[in-house]
Design an enzyme around this catalytic site. Sequence first.
Site, PDB file in Angstrom:
ATOM      1  N   ASP A  14      -0.259  -1.891  -3.020  1.00  0.00           N
ATOM      2  CA  ASP A  14       0.339  -0.886  -2.074  1.00  0.00           C
ATOM      3  C   ASP A  14       0.118  -1.633  -0.723  1.00  0.00           C
ATOM      4  OD1 ASP A  14       1.184   0.267  -4.313  1.00  0.00           O
ATOM      5  OD2 ASP A  14       0.278   2.317  -3.829  1.00  0.00           O
ATOM      6  N   LEU A  64     -15.460   1.304   1.881  1.00  0.00           N
ATOM      7  CA  LEU A  64     -15.502   2.742   2.004  1.00  0.00           C
ATOM      8  C   LEU A  64     -16.774   3.328   1.722  1.00  0.00           C
ATOM      9  CD1 LEU A  64     -12.099   2.901  -0.017  1.00  0.00           C
ATOM     10  CD2 LEU A  64     -12.303   3.883   2.338  1.00  0.00           C
ATOM     11  N   LEU A  85      -5.823   3.686   1.206  1.00  0.00           N
ATOM     12  CA  LEU A  85      -5.415   3.069  -0.109  1.00  0.00           C
ATOM     13  C   LEU A  85      -6.548   2.591  -0.889  1.00  0.00           C
ATOM     14  CD1 LEU A  85      -1.973   1.704   0.966  1.00  0.00           C
ATOM     15  CD2 LEU A  85      -2.518   4.160   0.724  1.00  0.00           C
ATOM     16  N   GLN A  88     -11.497   2.024  -6.407  1.00  0.00           N
ATOM     17  CA  GLN A  88     -11.557   1.441  -7.594  1.00  0.00           C
ATOM     18  C   GLN A  88     -10.429   2.226  -8.560  1.00  0.00           C
ATOM     19  OE1 GLN A  88     -11.339   0.394 -10.612  1.00  0.00           O
ATOM     20  NE2 GLN A  88     -12.652   2.212 -11.474  1.00  0.00           N
ATOM     21  N   SER A 132      -3.000  10.931  -6.677  1.00  0.00           N
ATOM     22  CA  SER A 132      -2.474  10.080  -7.973  1.00  0.00           C
ATOM     23  C   SER A 132      -2.191  11.224  -8.938  1.00  0.00           C
ATOM     24  CB  SER A 132      -3.700   9.475  -8.452  1.00  0.00           C
ATOM     25  OG  SER A 132      -3.257   9.086  -9.877  1.00  0.00           O
ATOM     26  N   GLU A 134      -2.561  10.798 -11.869  1.00  0.00           N
ATOM     27  CA  GLU A 134      -3.547  11.042 -12.843  1.00  0.00           C
ATOM     28  C   GLU A 134      -4.115  12.595 -12.762  1.00  0.00           C
ATOM     29  OE1 GLU A 134      -5.419   9.358 -15.550  1.00  0.00           O
ATOM     30  OE2 GLU A 134      -3.251   8.354 -15.584  1.00  0.00           O
ATOM     31  N   TYR A 156     -12.001   8.576 -12.620  1.00  0.00           N
ATOM     32  CA  TYR A 156     -11.018   8.352 -11.641  1.00  0.00           C
ATOM     33  C   TYR A 156     -10.345   9.282 -11.237  1.00  0.00           C
ATOM     34  CZ  TYR A 156      -6.820   6.473  -9.491  1.00  0.00           C
ATOM     35  OH  TYR A 156      -5.751   6.211  -8.776  1.00  0.00           O
TER      36      TYR A 156
HETATM   37  P1  NAP Z   1      -5.120  -1.914  -5.939  1.00  0.00           P
HETATM   38  O1  NAP Z   1      -4.033  -3.140  -6.085  1.00  0.00           O
HETATM   39  O2  NAP Z   1      -6.203  -1.574  -7.112  1.00  0.00           O
HETATM   40  O3  NAP Z   1      -5.869  -1.861  -4.652  1.00  0.00           O
HETATM   41  C1  NAP Z   1      -7.058  -1.298  -4.354  1.00  0.00           C
HETATM   42  C2  NAP Z   1      -7.536  -1.642  -3.059  1.00  0.00           C
HETATM   43  O4  NAP Z   1      -8.810  -0.745  -2.644  1.00  0.00           O
HETATM   44  C3  NAP Z   1      -7.703  -3.375  -2.793  1.00  0.00           C
HETATM   45  O5  NAP Z   1      -7.593  -3.592  -1.407  1.00  0.00           O
HETATM   46  C4  NAP Z   1      -9.373  -3.184  -2.988  1.00  0.00           C
HETATM   47  O6  NAP Z   1      -9.922  -4.234  -2.425  1.00  0.00           O
HETATM   48  C5  NAP Z   1      -9.857  -1.873  -2.369  1.00  0.00           C
HETATM   49  N1  NAP Z   1     -11.260  -1.462  -2.389  1.00  0.00           N
HETATM   50  C6  NAP Z   1     -11.510  -1.197  -3.803  1.00  0.00           C
HETATM   51  N2  NAP Z   1     -12.988  -0.831  -3.760  1.00  0.00           N
HETATM   52  C7  NAP Z   1     -13.194  -0.691  -2.337  1.00  0.00           C
HETATM   53  C8  NAP Z   1     -14.202  -0.352  -1.270  1.00  0.00           C
HETATM   54  N3  NAP Z   1     -15.328   0.068  -2.043  1.00  0.00           N
HETATM   55  N4  NAP Z   1     -14.178  -0.528  -0.229  1.00  0.00           N
HETATM   56  C9  NAP Z   1     -12.743  -0.821   0.549  1.00  0.00           C
HETATM   57  N5  NAP Z   1     -11.848  -1.197  -0.206  1.00  0.00           N
HETATM   58  C10 NAP Z   1     -11.808  -1.057  -1.517  1.00  0.00           C
HETATM   59  O7  NAP Z   1      -4.269  -0.204  -6.084  1.00  0.00           O
HETATM   60  P2  NAP Z   1      -3.034   0.185  -5.621  1.00  0.00           P
HETATM   61  O8  NAP Z   1      -2.393   0.059  -7.023  1.00  0.00           O
HETATM   62  O9  NAP Z   1      -2.415  -0.607  -4.306  1.00  0.00           O
HETATM   63  O10 NAP Z   1      -3.222   1.523  -5.248  1.00  0.00           O
HETATM   64  C11 NAP Z   1      -3.471   2.079  -3.764  1.00  0.00           C
HETATM   65  C12 NAP Z   1      -4.238   3.443  -3.854  1.00  0.00           C
HETATM   66  O11 NAP Z   1      -3.115   4.285  -4.412  1.00  0.00           O
HETATM   67  C13 NAP Z   1      -5.397   3.426  -4.702  1.00  0.00           C
HETATM   68  O12 NAP Z   1      -6.128   4.412  -4.160  1.00  0.00           O
HETATM   69  C14 NAP Z   1      -4.937   4.118  -6.156  1.00  0.00           C
HETATM   70  O13 NAP Z   1      -5.968   4.734  -6.564  1.00  0.00           O
HETATM   71  C15 NAP Z   1      -3.867   4.932  -5.523  1.00  0.00           C
HETATM   72  N6  NAP Z   1      -2.696   5.247  -6.671  1.00  0.00           N
HETATM   73  C16 NAP Z   1      -2.126   4.353  -7.140  1.00  0.00           C
HETATM   74  C17 NAP Z   1      -1.047   4.396  -7.934  1.00  0.00           C
HETATM   75  C18 NAP Z   1      -0.329   3.144  -8.792  1.00  0.00           C
HETATM   76  O14 NAP Z   1       0.483   3.527  -9.516  1.00  0.00           O
HETATM   77  N7  NAP Z   1      -0.461   1.889  -8.067  1.00  0.00           N
HETATM   78  C19 NAP Z   1      -0.521   5.650  -8.303  1.00  0.00           C
HETATM   79  C20 NAP Z   1      -1.298   6.779  -7.632  1.00  0.00           C
HETATM   80  C21 NAP Z   1      -2.140   6.362  -6.530  1.00  0.00           C
HETATM   81  P3  NAP Z   1     -10.195  -5.770  -3.197  1.00  0.00           P
HETATM   82  O15 NAP Z   1      -9.253  -6.275  -2.999  1.00  0.00           O
HETATM   83  O16 NAP Z   1     -11.381  -6.172  -2.278  1.00  0.00           O
HETATM   84  O17 NAP Z   1     -10.532  -5.287  -4.621  1.00  0.00           O
HETATM   85  O1  G4F Z   2      -1.268   0.722 -16.285  1.00  0.00           O
HETATM   86  P1  G4F Z   2      -2.182   1.783 -16.648  1.00  0.00           P
HETATM   87  O2  G4F Z   2      -3.791   1.175 -16.590  1.00  0.00           O
HETATM   88  O3  G4F Z   2      -2.181   2.716 -15.517  1.00  0.00           O
HETATM   89  P2  G4F Z   2      -2.671   4.447 -15.540  1.00  0.00           P
HETATM   90  O4  G4F Z   2      -3.934   4.531 -16.481  1.00  0.00           O
HETATM   91  O5  G4F Z   2      -1.605   5.084 -15.936  1.00  0.00           O
HETATM   92  O6  G4F Z   2      -3.106   4.363 -14.019  1.00  0.00           O
HETATM   93  C1  G4F Z   2      -2.463   3.904 -12.851  1.00  0.00           C
HETATM   94  O7  G4F Z   2      -1.473   4.950 -12.353  1.00  0.00           O
HETATM   95  C2  G4F Z   2      -2.128   5.981 -11.882  1.00  0.00           C
HETATM   96  C3  G4F Z   2      -1.034   7.001 -11.576  1.00  0.00           C
HETATM   97  O8  G4F Z   2      -0.858   7.737 -12.494  1.00  0.00           O
HETATM   98  C4  G4F Z   2      -2.872   5.662 -10.773  1.00  0.00           C
HETATM   99  F1  G4F Z   2      -3.627   6.529 -10.099  1.00  0.00           F
HETATM  100  C5  G4F Z   2      -3.930   4.420 -11.057  1.00  0.00           C
HETATM  101  O9  G4F Z   2      -4.793   4.070  -9.840  1.00  0.00           O
HETATM  102  C6  G4F Z   2      -3.141   3.241 -11.924  1.00  0.00           C
HETATM  103  O10 G4F Z   2      -2.518   2.686 -10.903  1.00  0.00           O
HETATM  104  O11 G4F Z   2      -2.122   2.506 -18.116  1.00  0.00           O
HETATM  105  C7  G4F Z   2      -1.030   2.975 -18.338  1.00  0.00           C
HETATM  106  C8  G4F Z   2      -1.031   3.585 -19.947  1.00  0.00           C
HETATM  107  C9  G4F Z   2      -2.037   4.382 -20.293  1.00  0.00           C
HETATM  108  O12 G4F Z   2      -1.824   5.378 -20.956  1.00  0.00           O
HETATM  109  C10 G4F Z   2      -2.775   3.276 -21.095  1.00  0.00           C
HETATM  110  O13 G4F Z   2      -3.772   3.897 -22.199  1.00  0.00           O
HETATM  111  O14 G4F Z   2      -0.840   2.166 -20.592  1.00  0.00           O
HETATM  112  C11 G4F Z   2      -1.871   2.660 -21.621  1.00  0.00           C
HETATM  113  N1  G4F Z   2      -2.155   1.292 -22.016  1.00  0.00           N
HETATM  114  C12 G4F Z   2      -1.921   0.780 -23.501  1.00  0.00           C
HETATM  115  N2  G4F Z   2      -2.437  -0.513 -23.503  1.00  0.00           N
HETATM  116  C13 G4F Z   2      -2.751   0.225 -21.681  1.00  0.00           C
HETATM  117  C14 G4F Z   2      -3.187  -0.720 -22.315  1.00  0.00           C
HETATM  118  N3  G4F Z   2      -3.476   0.208 -20.252  1.00  0.00           N
HETATM  119  C15 G4F Z   2      -4.063  -1.153 -19.683  1.00  0.00           C
HETATM  120  N4  G4F Z   2      -4.478  -0.791 -18.636  1.00  0.00           N
HETATM  121  N5  G4F Z   2      -4.209  -2.071 -20.574  1.00  0.00           N
HETATM  122  C16 G4F Z   2      -3.658  -1.937 -22.048  1.00  0.00           C
HETATM  123  O15 G4F Z   2      -3.970  -2.985 -22.667  1.00  0.00           O
END
Ligand code: NAP
Ligand code: G4F
Length: 338
Positions: A14, A64, A85, A88, A132, A134, A156
């Site tokens: 993001d 962070l 953003l 972990q 999130s 979640e 988380y």
């Molecule tokens: P991501 O690809 O895993 O990116 C996470 C970012 O956080 C990376 O830049 C990572 O840096 C950084 N980070 C991790 N630990 C840190 C620390 N201790 N101090 C500073 N930076 C740190 O996640 P994303 O999918 O872009 O998601 C962005 C945000 O939205 C996250 O907070 C996630 O929990 C939230 N979110 C995501 C989704 C989704 O579906 N993608 C949905 C809802 C909420 P490095 O590159 O060094 O690892």
């Molecule tokens: O892709 P996932 O790991 O995403 P999850 O757990 O939904 O979390 C993501 O979305 C959240 C928003 O709702 C964010 F907050 C969070 O940071 C992250 O971006 O898993 C999606 C689904 C789960 O139910 C998992 O059990 O896929 C299922 N799954 C099945 N096999 C798997 C796998 N997930 C992963 N990662 N790897 C598998 O092999």
Amino acid sequence: MGKTAFITGITGQDGSYLAELLIEKQYNVHGLVRRSSTFSTERIDHIYSDVHERGQLRLHYGDLTDGQALTNLVLEIEPDEIYNLGAQSHVRVSYDQPVYTLETVGVGALNVLEAARLLNRRKHVRVYQASSSEMFGEVLETPQRETTPFNPQSPYACGKVYAFHQTVNYRRGYDMYASNGILFNHESERRGETFVTRKITRAAGRIKAGLQSKLYLGNLDAKRDWGYAKDYVEGMWRILQHDEADDFVLATGRTESVRDFCRLVFEQLDLNYEDYVEIDPRYFRPAEVDLLLGDASKAKEKLGWTASTDLEELAQIMTQHDFDLAQREAHAKNFVPN
Ligand code: NAP
Ligand code: G4F
């Protein structure tokens, strides 16, 4: 002169799209990066080289969990907008590293809010907190909206609930502009490769290119509301442009299972997923979130935001990208220098 934004998590999926969007909008963008022994800036290197001369993107080392350094940085940069953003962000990993996850997701968010509170004494700042879907966990209502109670199912998700409430508390207690975006899953060709959608598109591409024979997954029956990350960073920006701080769900309003996503991706490559996918219980979670389905009507009404990319289009973008990548891998593997 444009506004100044500070993004934590700029190297993530993001963060990289948001940096692109803000630069297009003439912002000066500052990003927090963690020092690591190998570079973690792959997703933003192209932006850096494009705008380096204009000085529109600046990166700063930090973490962070280091609140003092974060505060110093925020007071030095004096951003108009902060997008928190960084996290972990892997749910399965949060069971293996619960304390670290809470430190980044929970205390990290609090460190950002504290830094913003101190800056706010001399300059108005707006804070976006990456909350999130979640947090809804074992859902108590379907579809989930801003008023649906949280029922988190993982370390988380507990950390995100803590950060959500701290954001609301800072808004109320200190009269700060601090908003939560409650985002449902959003994916892209920049998605980390251990999240399920990208794991599937990477494997399908590699299988089609003859580089891999099986794909091992966990629970295929879990259902998610999946959108495209580019649409969602536009929503984050809109949340911070709203006249008052508030909390918003961003979602597509459609839910499908992991199995459905597999079928969709493999079919695009003329493959049958059942021939390749096997279940490995190592990918099961101690507690699963069975179903997420969001209602983003508040965001539509107040921000004019809707998810514009449907699941078929998303799967197509990711599958094509990862098939091209696999073909390049295959080509490199077969390349024999003279
Ligand atoms: P991501 O690809 O895993 O990116 C996470 C970012 O956080 C990376 O830049 C990572 O840096 C950084 N980070 C991790 N630990 C840190 C620390 N201790 N101090 C500073 N930076 C740190 O996640 P994303 O999918 O872009 O998601 C962005 C945000 O939205 C996250 O907070 C996630 O929990 C939230 N979110 C995501 C989704 C989704 O579906 N993608 C949905 C809802 C909420 P490095 O590159 O060094 O690892
Ligand atoms: O892709 P996932 O790991 O995403 P999850 O757990 O939904 O979390 C993501 O979305 C959240 C928003 O709702 C964010 F907050 C969070 O940071 C992250 O971006 O898993 C999606 C689904 C789960 O139910 C998992 O059990 O896929 C299922 N799954 C099945 N096999 C798997 C796998 N997930 C992963 N990662 N790897 C598998 O092999």
